[in-house]
Design a protein around this motif. Sequence first.
Motif, PDB file in Angstrom:
ATOM      1  N   ARG A 258       0.823  -1.213   0.000  1.00 39.41           N
ATOM      2  CA  ARG A 258       0.000   0.000   0.000  1.00 39.41           C
ATOM      3  C   ARG A 258       0.855   1.261   0.000  1.00 39.41           C
ATOM      4  O   ARG A 258       0.514   2.244  -0.677  1.00 39.41           O
ATOM      5  CB  ARG A 258      -0.913  -0.002   1.229  1.00 39.41           C
ATOM      6  N   ASN A 259       1.969   1.239   0.732  1.00 37.90           N
ATOM      7  CA  ASN A 259       2.773   2.453   0.882  1.00 37.90           C
ATOM      8  C   ASN A 259       4.195   2.327   0.341  1.00 37.90           C
ATOM      9  O   ASN A 259       4.896   3.349   0.238  1.00 37.90           O
ATOM     10  CB  ASN A 259       2.853   2.853   2.363  1.00 37.90           C
ATOM     11  N   ARG A 260       4.626   1.121   0.007  1.00 36.14           N
ATOM     12  CA  ARG A 260       6.025   0.941  -0.378  1.00 36.14           C
ATOM     13  C   ARG A 260       6.136   0.134  -1.667  1.00 36.14           C
ATOM     14  O   ARG A 260       5.264  -0.657  -2.010  1.00 36.14           O
ATOM     15  CB  ARG A 260       6.816   0.213   0.724  1.00 36.14           C
ATOM     16  N   PRO A 336       9.182   4.770  -1.046  1.00 41.18           N
ATOM     17  CA  PRO A 336       7.748   5.058  -0.897  1.00 41.18           C
ATOM     18  C   PRO A 336       7.008   4.943  -2.229  1.00 41.18           C
ATOM     19  O   PRO A 336       7.531   5.295  -3.286  1.00 41.18           O
ATOM     20  CB  PRO A 336       7.720   6.498  -0.376  1.00 41.18           C
TER      21      PRO A 336
END
Length: 342
Positions: A258-260, A336
């Motif tokens: 989701r974030n990386r 990210p």
Amino acid sequence: MSANEGTDRADDRLTDSDADAVRRASRRVGWQITFATAVVVFAAIGAVFLFVLSRVRPGELFELVPDHNNIKISADDFLLVALVLGAVGVVLAGVLSWIIARRAVRPLGDALRIQRAFIADASHELRTPLTVLDARLQVLQRGLAADDPSSPVVAELRRDARSLMDVVNDLLEAAEAASGRGSGTIPENLTAIAELAVESMRVIGQARNVRIDLDAPGPLFSRLPAVSAHRCLVALLDNALRYSPDGSVVTVTLRGTRNRVTLEVKDQGPGIQGISPDRVFDRFAKSGDATGGGGTTRTGFGIGLALVRDIAVSHGGTVSVKETSTNGTVVVLTIPRASERG
């Protein structure tokens, strides 16, 4: 005594001088923190002592046996004062340590800034003459006949010039990455960048029959600039090819959460030898000899992986050695993730 021996002794003296300076600075900082802590502790003890005395009636101070050697102090009052004094002591010790540590590392920060500025300035100044040199060698190479005996020498000179240009570019990008410049604002498709990097490095792997496989499920986006992302991937692949045996496989795996975004480069080499895996990202650090002398890999100056770390850290990412053994090494780059629309 030969000139080389004299130079080695001079280098040893310089190294010893630097080591002595570091040791002196460490001792000085240690004594300062010790002294500050001692002052805080004795001040707290003195405050408690004064508080106890303030609770004793003046007439009891000079009595031989005042109230059977007991001082009447409320346990609640004493506990409250002890807690307050302890908290104040901890805060004061922390503030003093922070001030002393900041003063101690300020020269190091200044030196690092000066070093980065020098590397960037020197790289900028070297780029133009190296480009001109390569252009002149190219003109000379085109003007030579195919059977001219000087052709191989000129070709080697051009390769050397391009190698120097690669080193200069690496140094410049490392200085810019360390200073935090060049942050991207437009989401870049890392899957497409990985495909281009793999395709360009496959030509190098073919010289030793080393195959490069890419495993990417679909488009993955990040704000890492395309040029920086390509440099990171090429450096990781170049390092993997350097230590891959003939006929082996290098696998590039791209995954997203989701974030990386995580990129793994796995080789089938002998593993990291002669150096701690944590130090392979230090500048000019090298492990054991490359397989087959490194083949035709592009770098080998100990800058590539350091550049990857600088770029990753400056954009909120990390790079590390996930595992290494005689079955191969896995290097993981994590940055990210960004949405396609930004």
